[in-house]
Design a protein around this motif. Structure first.
Motif, PDB file in Angstrom:
ATOM      1  N   THR A  10       0.851  -1.188   0.000  1.00  0.00           N
ATOM      2  CA  THR A  10       0.000   0.000   0.000  1.00  0.00           C
ATOM      3  C   THR A  10       0.886   1.237   0.000  1.00  0.00           C
ATOM      4  O   THR A  10       1.947   1.269   0.628  1.00  0.00           O
ATOM      5  N   ALA A  11       0.437   2.283  -0.701  1.00  0.00           N
ATOM      6  CA  ALA A  11       1.214   3.514  -0.801  1.00  0.00           C
ATOM      7  C   ALA A  11       1.252   4.226   0.547  1.00  0.00           C
ATOM      8  O   ALA A  11       0.272   4.241   1.294  1.00  0.00           O
ATOM      9  N   GLN A  12       2.389   4.817   0.819  1.00  0.00           N
ATOM     10  CA  GLN A  12       2.574   5.539   2.083  1.00  0.00           C
ATOM     11  C   GLN A  12       2.197   7.009   1.949  1.00  0.00           C
ATOM     12  O   GLN A  12       1.890   7.655   2.931  1.00  0.00           O
ATOM     13  N   SER A  13       2.247   7.505   0.679  1.00  0.00           N
ATOM     14  CA  SER A  13       1.943   8.919   0.470  1.00  0.00           C
ATOM     15  C   SER A  13       1.077   9.060  -0.770  1.00  0.00           C
ATOM     16  O   SER A  13       1.005   8.153  -1.603  1.00  0.00           O
ATOM     17  N   PRO A  14       0.438  10.217  -0.931  1.00  0.00           N
ATOM     18  CA  PRO A  14      -0.379  10.432  -2.131  1.00  0.00           C
ATOM     19  C   PRO A  14       0.451  10.355  -3.416  1.00  0.00           C
ATOM     20  O   PRO A  14      -0.023   9.876  -4.442  1.00  0.00           O
ATOM     21  N   GLU A  15       1.688  10.777  -3.366  1.00  0.00           N
ATOM     22  CA  GLU A  15       2.555  10.729  -4.553  1.00  0.00           C
ATOM     23  C   GLU A  15       2.839   9.277  -4.950  1.00  0.00           C
ATOM     24  O   GLU A  15       2.801   8.924  -6.126  1.00  0.00           O
ATOM     25  N   GLU A  16       3.106   8.430  -3.970  1.00  0.00           N
ATOM     26  CA  GLU A  16       3.330   7.011  -4.252  1.00  0.00           C
ATOM     27  C   GLU A  16       2.072   6.382  -4.829  1.00  0.00           C
ATOM     28  O   GLU A  16       2.135   5.562  -5.738  1.00  0.00           O
ATOM     29  N   LEU A  17       0.933   6.778  -4.307  1.00  0.00           N
ATOM     30  CA  LEU A  17      -0.334   6.260  -4.796  1.00  0.00           C
ATOM     31  C   LEU A  17      -0.555   6.655  -6.256  1.00  0.00           C
ATOM     32  O   LEU A  17      -0.970   5.840  -7.075  1.00  0.00           O
ATOM     33  N   ARG A  18      -0.226   7.908  -6.587  1.00  0.00           N
ATOM     34  CA  ARG A  18      -0.347   8.372  -7.980  1.00  0.00           C
ATOM     35  C   ARG A  18       0.579   7.565  -8.904  1.00  0.00           C
ATOM     36  O   ARG A  18       0.205   7.193 -10.012  1.00  0.00           O
ATOM     37  N   GLU A  19       1.795   7.326  -8.433  1.00  0.00           N
ATOM     38  CA  GLU A  19       2.748   6.545  -9.231  1.00  0.00           C
ATOM     39  C   GLU A  19       2.232   5.118  -9.444  1.00  0.00           C
ATOM     40  O   GLU A  19       2.340   4.562 -10.546  1.00  0.00           O
ATOM     41  N   GLN A  20       1.685   4.513  -8.404  1.00  0.00           N
ATOM     42  CA  GLN A  20       1.138   3.158  -8.530  1.00  0.00           C
ATOM     43  C   GLN A  20      -0.050   3.136  -9.499  1.00  0.00           C
ATOM     44  O   GLN A  20      -0.178   2.220 -10.310  1.00  0.00           O
ATOM     45  N   ILE A  21      -0.881   4.150  -9.411  1.00  0.00           N
ATOM     46  CA  ILE A  21      -2.033   4.233 -10.318  1.00  0.00           C
ATOM     47  C   ILE A  21      -1.552   4.374 -11.761  1.00  0.00           C
ATOM     48  O   ILE A  21      -2.050   3.697 -12.671  1.00  0.00           O
ATOM     49  N   GLU A  22      -0.562   5.234 -11.977  1.00  0.00           N
ATOM     50  CA  GLU A  22      -0.023   5.438 -13.333  1.00  0.00           C
ATOM     51  C   GLU A  22       0.608   4.154 -13.866  1.00  0.00           C
ATOM     52  O   GLU A  22       0.403   3.775 -15.023  1.00  0.00           O
ATOM     53  N   HIS A  23       1.328   3.479 -12.999  1.00  0.00           N
ATOM     54  CA  HIS A  23       1.949   2.208 -13.387  1.00  0.00           C
ATOM     55  C   HIS A  23       0.874   1.171 -13.757  1.00  0.00           C
ATOM     56  O   HIS A  23       0.981   0.465 -14.771  1.00  0.00           O
ATOM     57  N   THR A  24      -0.164   1.105 -12.955  1.00  0.00           N
ATOM     58  CA  THR A  24      -1.263   0.172 -13.216  1.00  0.00           C
ATOM     59  C   THR A  24      -1.958   0.523 -14.524  1.00  0.00           C
ATOM     60  O   THR A  24      -2.331  -0.359 -15.304  1.00  0.00           O
TER      61      THR A  24
END
Length: 140
Positions: A10-24
Motif C-alpha cells: 500500500t502507498a505511504q503517500s499520495p505521490e506514491e499512490l499516484r505513481e502506482q495508479i499510473e503504473h497500473t
C-alpha cells in the motif's frame, strides 16, 4: 479486508499512490493492446500471410540454388559421357562427324548471309504470305 488484493504494498503517500495508479494504467493499457491485437483477425491474417510469403521466397531461393547445382552436375556428367563416347569412336567415324559438323556450320552461315543480303525479298515474301492467309481466312 486488511490486505489489498494485489502484490504491491500500500502507498505511504499520495505521490506514491499516484505513481502506482499510473503504473497500473500503463500495464492495463498494454494488456488491452495485446488483447485487441489477438482479436484483430484481419491484421493477424495479414501478418501470417506476410510470414508465409517470406518463407516461400526463402524456399524458392533454396530450390533455385539446388536446381542450378543439379544442372551443373548433369552438364558435367553429359560432358563426361560425350567424352567417353568420343574416345570409343573409331578415328574415321570421328573425322566424318567433325567434317559434317563443319559443313553444317558453313551451310548455316551461308544461309544466314544470303538471308541478310535478301532482306527486302524475304520481307516481301512474308507480306505476300500474310496477305494470302488473310484473304483465305476472310473467304471462310
Amino acid at each position: 479486508m486488511t490486505q489489498p488484493p494485489h502484490d504491491e504494498p500500500t502507498a505511504q503517500s499520495p505521490e506514491e499512490l499516484r505513481e502506482q495508479i499510473e503504473h497500473t494504467r500503463h500495464e492495463l493499457g498494454d494488456t488491452v493492446q495485446a488483447l485487441a491485437a489477438k482479436t484483430d483477425v484481419k491484421a493477424r491474417a495479414q501478418e501470417k500471410a506476410a510470414e508465409m510469403k517470406e518463407q516461400a521466397a526463402v524456399k524458392a531461393g533454396e530450390l533455385k540454388e539446388q536446381a542450378a547445382l543439379k544442372a551443373e552436375q548433369v552438364k558435367a556428367k553429359a560432358a563426361e559421357a560425350a567424352s567417353r563416347v568420343q574416345d570409343k569412336l573409331p578415328d574415321p567415324v570421328r573425322e566424318r562427324a567433325v567434317q559434317a559438323a563443319g559443313q553444317a556450320r558453313a551451310t548455316t552461315a551461308q544461309g544466314l548471309h544470303k538471308a541478310r543480303g535478301n532482306r527486302q525479298l524475304l520481307v516481301a515474301a512474308a507480306a505476300a504470305g500474310t496477305l494470302v492467309w488473310l484473304i483465305r481466312r476472310k473467304k471462310r
